[in-house]
Design an enzyme around this catalytic site. Structure first.
Site, PDB file in Angstrom:
ATOM      1  N   LEU A 101       0.880  -1.164   0.000  1.00 27.33           N
ATOM      2  CA  LEU A 101       0.000   0.000   0.000  1.00 27.33           C
ATOM      3  C   LEU A 101       0.921   1.219   0.000  1.00 27.33           C
ATOM      4  O   LEU A 101       1.941   1.226   0.688  1.00 27.33           O
ATOM      5  CB  LEU A 101      -0.893   0.023   1.244  1.00 27.33           C
ATOM      6  N   ASP A 102       0.566   2.246  -0.770  1.00 24.67           N
ATOM      7  CA  ASP A 102       1.390   3.446  -0.848  1.00 24.67           C
ATOM      8  C   ASP A 102       1.604   4.059   0.535  1.00 24.67           C
ATOM      9  O   ASP A 102       0.804   3.870   1.448  1.00 24.67           O
ATOM     10  CB  ASP A 102       0.733   4.498  -1.753  1.00 24.67           C
ATOM     11  N   TYR A 103       2.660   4.839   0.647  1.00 25.62           N
ATOM     12  CA  TYR A 103       3.012   5.538   1.887  1.00 25.62           C
ATOM     13  C   TYR A 103       1.824   6.317   2.441  1.00 25.62           C
ATOM     14  O   TYR A 103       1.565   6.301   3.646  1.00 25.62           O
ATOM     15  CB  TYR A 103       4.177   6.483   1.576  1.00 25.62           C
ATOM     16  N   THR A 105      -1.362   5.787   1.769  1.00 25.34           N
ATOM     17  CA  THR A 105      -2.591   4.997   1.758  1.00 25.34           C
ATOM     18  C   THR A 105      -2.672   4.153   3.019  1.00 25.34           C
ATOM     19  O   THR A 105      -1.685   3.549   3.432  1.00 25.34           O
ATOM     20  CB  THR A 105      -2.638   4.075   0.518  1.00 25.34           C
TER      21      THR A 105
END
Length: 241
Positions: A101-103, A105
């Site tokens: 998961l993105d930073y 998100t």
């Protein structure tokens, strides 16, 4: 007793199929002897090596984490930023995230030390559904949502059809809350899909992965998956679509 290729896959060295190739190429030894036959079973006391390097065999473990925003989906960071494995510092096994998961998100992330299981869940062909809720700038039209449902052209190819709906809209602030259901796992996929239809993402959370939800957890909390849940995930990933 476990099949040799499964032991190699569990150790996170390679997928089971790749492990079979390593065995066929004569790159795997059991108790100092090269093994080229498929389906050989080994016990916990057997010494397994790949390319001369001993395979560390750990008991497989499986966790669910409610990842907060501002945490990296990684096992370490050279800049000293917080990573998801920091939440499992007391776990003896070396766990790592399944996908990422993105930073910026938040949401549901699975961690394990079972390489075969991770590869199974991450393969796009296996179509494990992921449900995201995004707060976006602007209010998408029905036609924009249909574009998401048909698939969006991105720089790395067209996305698979998704399900999308507006949960709520704030006409005064010109923002909307969107639910998006996908089964791929490309880098920053949801953000790029929304930008492709003209709506930048202000906030993003993954609320469901297959049948798993964040019920009962707050950001930064996690729990161990039950044996039944792990079995269900395997079944979900391998069933015919």
């Amino acid at each position: 007793m476990e099949r040799l290729q499964k032991v190699i896959a569990h150790a996170g060295i390679a997928s089971r199929r790749k492990a079979e190739e390593l065995i066929a190429e004569g790159r795997v030894k059991v108790n100092g002897k090269i093994v080229k036959e498929q389906g050989v079973k080994v016990s916990p006391s057997d010494k397994v090596e790949v390319d001369g390097i001993p395979v560390e065999r750990e008991q497989p473990v499986y966790f669910l984490l409610y990842k907060p925003r501002g945490v990296l989906s990684a096992v370490s960071d050279d800049k000293g930023r917080q990573v998801v494995t920091d939440y499992f510092s007391e776990v003896e096994q070396r766990v790592y995230p399944v996908g990422r998961l993105d930073y910026d998100t938040s949401g549901l992330l699975i961690l394990t030390n079972d390489g075969e299981f991770a590869n199974l869940l991450m393969h796009p062909r296996n179509e494990v559904e992921k449900v995201y809720v995004a707060k976006v700038k602007g209010i998408p039209t029905k036609e924009s949502l249909r574009t998401l449902q048909r698939g969006v052209k991105l720089e790395d190819g067209k996305t698979a059809p998704a399900r999308a709906k507006v949960i709520s809209a704030d006409k005064k602030k010109q923002t909307a809350i969107i639910e998006l259901v996908i089964h791929e796992g490309r880098n920053r996929q949801v953000r790029r899909m929304m930008e492709a239809i003209g709506h930048s993402v202000l906030k993003l959370k993954r609320e469901r992965y297959g049948f798993l939800t964040l019920k009962g957890l707050s950001a930064g909390e996690g729990r161990e998956l039950s044996a039944h849940e792990v079995k269900q995930l395997r079944t979900l990933a391998t069933q015919k679509k």
